[in-house]
Scaffold this motif. Structure first.
Motif, PDB file in Angstrom:
ATOM      1  N   ASN A  91      -2.574 -80.551  70.289  1.00 28.84           N
ATOM      2  CA  ASN A  91      -3.610 -80.830  69.293  1.00 28.84           C
ATOM      3  C   ASN A  91      -4.513 -81.966  69.757  1.00 28.84           C
ATOM      4  O   ASN A  91      -4.203 -82.710  70.698  1.00 28.84           O
ATOM      5  N   GLU A  93      -5.423 -84.786  68.401  1.00 25.18           N
ATOM      6  CA  GLU A  93      -4.938 -86.150  68.217  1.00 25.18           C
ATOM      7  C   GLU A  93      -4.023 -86.566  69.369  1.00 25.18           C
ATOM      8  O   GLU A  93      -4.175 -87.654  69.940  1.00 25.18           O
ATOM      9  N   THR A  94      -3.097 -85.692  69.729  1.00 29.54           N
ATOM     10  CA  THR A  94      -2.151 -86.001  70.805  1.00 29.54           C
ATOM     11  C   THR A  94      -2.863 -86.112  72.147  1.00 29.54           C
ATOM     12  O   THR A  94      -2.580 -87.014  72.945  1.00 29.54           O
ATOM     13  N   LYS A 112      -3.951 -95.557  68.051  1.00 28.36           N
ATOM     14  CA  LYS A 112      -4.022 -94.740  66.832  1.00 28.36           C
ATOM     15  C   LYS A 112      -5.343 -94.972  66.108  1.00 28.36           C
ATOM     16  O   LYS A 112      -6.009 -94.030  65.652  1.00 28.36           O
ATOM     17  N   HIS A 127      -9.466 -81.686  61.736  1.00 29.39           N
ATOM     18  CA  HIS A 127      -8.897 -80.653  62.612  1.00 29.39           C
ATOM     19  C   HIS A 127      -7.982 -81.267  63.673  1.00 29.39           C
ATOM     20  O   HIS A 127      -7.645 -80.613  64.661  1.00 29.39           O
ATOM     21  N   ARG A 128      -7.565 -82.514  63.463  1.00 27.79           N
ATOM     22  CA  ARG A 128      -6.863 -83.254  64.512  1.00 27.79           C
ATOM     23  C   ARG A 128      -5.497 -82.652  64.851  1.00 27.79           C
ATOM     24  O   ARG A 128      -4.995 -82.837  65.965  1.00 27.79           O
ATOM     25  N   LYS A 129      -4.886 -81.921  63.905  1.00 19.34           N
ATOM     26  CA  LYS A 129      -3.559 -81.357  64.146  1.00 19.34           C
ATOM     27  C   LYS A 129      -3.610 -79.928  64.686  1.00 19.34           C
ATOM     28  O   LYS A 129      -2.575 -79.330  64.956  1.00 19.34           O
ATOM     29  N   LYS A 130      -4.812 -79.399  64.844  1.00 19.05           N
ATOM     30  CA  LYS A 130      -4.945 -78.027  65.351  1.00 19.05           C
ATOM     31  C   LYS A 130      -4.885 -78.016  66.878  1.00 19.05           C
ATOM     32  O   LYS A 130      -5.395 -78.929  67.541  1.00 19.05           O
TER      33      LYS A 130
END
Length: 295
Positions: A91, A93-94, A112, A127-130
Motif C-alpha cells: 500500500n 503508506e507502507t 509517520k 487511499h493510503r491502505k490500498k
C-alpha cells in the motif's frame, strides 16, 4: 536558486547523438522542456538526475557540480521518470514510509507525520491502505510526485508526467505541479504543448539533441505572431502545398485537411491569417529540423 547547463553532449555507443552542446539556464519555478519523442529530453533528464554520464559539458545547481558531486545532488533531488515501477501489493503508506527511510528519515514518528502530510498533499490519504496495483494512472502519478517530494527537494524533475491521463486527472496533476513550482525548480519534460502552455513561465524546445529555443512562452509567440496562415485543403493536395509553402502542421477535420503554414508575407491562394498559439511556436521550430508530417 538556479540550474545552469553548459555545452552538455552525449553520444551513445550505437552512434546516436542524444545531446549536442545543450546549454540552458533554469530558474526557480516551472520550466517546460518541449520536444518530440527521441529529441533527447529523457537523456537530459536522466543526466540531471545523476543516472547516467555525459560525455562533456557542465551542470551546476546552486554551486554544486551535478556531474561530479552526485550524492549532494541526490539529497536535493526529486525525480519522477516516465516509467517507474511499483510493488502492486504494497500500500501507499507502507511504500512511502520505506522510501522515507531510504532518504534518511530515521525517526518513526517523524516518518509517520511526513508520510501522512505527503499523502494529504497529493490527495491520496484516504487511499493510503490500498495496494498500489489498484491505483488509476492519475493516482500512480500523484503517488510518484509524493515519493519525489520526500526530503524536501530543491530540484524536481518530471518526465512525460501526463501521458495517458484523462482530462480530470490531468487537471489535478496540473494543480499539484503548479503548487510545487512556487518554491522549487520543477523541470517538466513533455511533448504535450498544452502542459507547458498551462503550467510553465519559462520553456525550451529541443529536437535532435539541440536546443532550438529558450525563453518565456510569450517570447516564443512573438517570433511567429503575424506569420501563421491557415487553409483547408483536400488530403490529395498536401504534397503540392508542402512543395510550395513552409507547412508547419496539419490536422484532419471533418474529412478536410487544415493546413497551417508560416510565412513572412501573405501567401495568398486562399490562406487566411490566424492568431498564433504555442503549438505554432513548437511546430515552427521543430519543422525546420524534421519533417512535420512525422512529428
Amino acid at each position: 536558486m538556479e540550474l545552469s547547463i553548459k555545452n552538455l553532449s552525449k553520444t551513445y555507443p550505437n552512434g546516436v547523438q542524444a545531446l549536442n552542446n545543450v546549454s540552458l539556464t533554469i530558474p526557480q519555478g516551472m520550466f517546460g522542456l518541449l520536444g518530440p519523442n527521441g529529441a533527447g529530453k529523457s537523456t537530459l533528464m536522466r543526466t540531471l538526475a545523476t543516472l547516467q554520464e555525459a560525455d562533456s559539458g557542465t551542470v551546476t545547481l546552486d554551486g554544486i557540480d551535478v556531474l561530479k558531486d552526485k550524492q549532494s545532488v541526490r539529497e536535493r533531488l526529486g525525480y519522477l521518470p516516465q516509467d517507474f515501477g511499483l510493488y502492486p501489493r504494497i500500500n501507499a503508506e507502507t511504500m512511502l514510509d520505506h522510501i522515507a527511510q531510504m532518504k534518511g528519515v530515521g525517526n518513526k514518528a517523524e516518518r509517520k507525520e511526513l508520510v501522512a502530510s505527503l499523502l494529504n498533499r497529493v490527495n491520496l490519504y484516504k487511499h493510503r491502505k490500498k495496494g498500489l496495483g489498484t491505483y488509476s494512472g492519475g493516482m500512480r502519478q500523484r503517488f510518484g510526485i509524493a515519493q519525489a517530494l520526500v526530503g524536501n527537494p530543491s530540484l524536481i524533475i518530471v518526465d512525460e508526467p501526463t501521458a495517458g491521463l484523462d482530462p480530470s486527472e490531468r487537471n489535478r496533476f496540473y494543480n499539484l505541479l503548479s503548487e510545487l513550482g512556487e518554491n522549487t525548480i520543477v523541470i517538466l519534460s513533455t511533448h504535450i504543448v498544452e502542459d507547458v502552455n498551462t503550467l510553465c513561465s519559462n520553456m525550451a524546445i529541443i529536437c535532435t539533441g539541440e536546443v532550438l529555443m529558450q525563453g518565456t512562452p510569450k517570447e516564443g509567440l512573438a517570433q511567429v505572431n503575424g506569420k501563421i496562415y491557415q487553409k483547408s485543403i483536400d488530403k490529395s493536395e498536401l504534397e503540392h502545398y508542402r512543395e510550395e509553402y513552409q507547412v508547419i502542421s496539419t490536422k484532419l477535420i471533418a474529412g478536410k485537411l487544415s493546413l497551417r503554414v508560416e510565412s513572412d508575407t501573405d501567401p495568398g491562394n486562399g490562406f487566411e491569417s490566424t492568431p498564433a498559439d504555442l503549438e505554432d511556436v513548437y511546430f515552427s521550430f521543430i519543422s525546420k529540423k524534421v519533417d512535420p508530417i512525422t512529428i
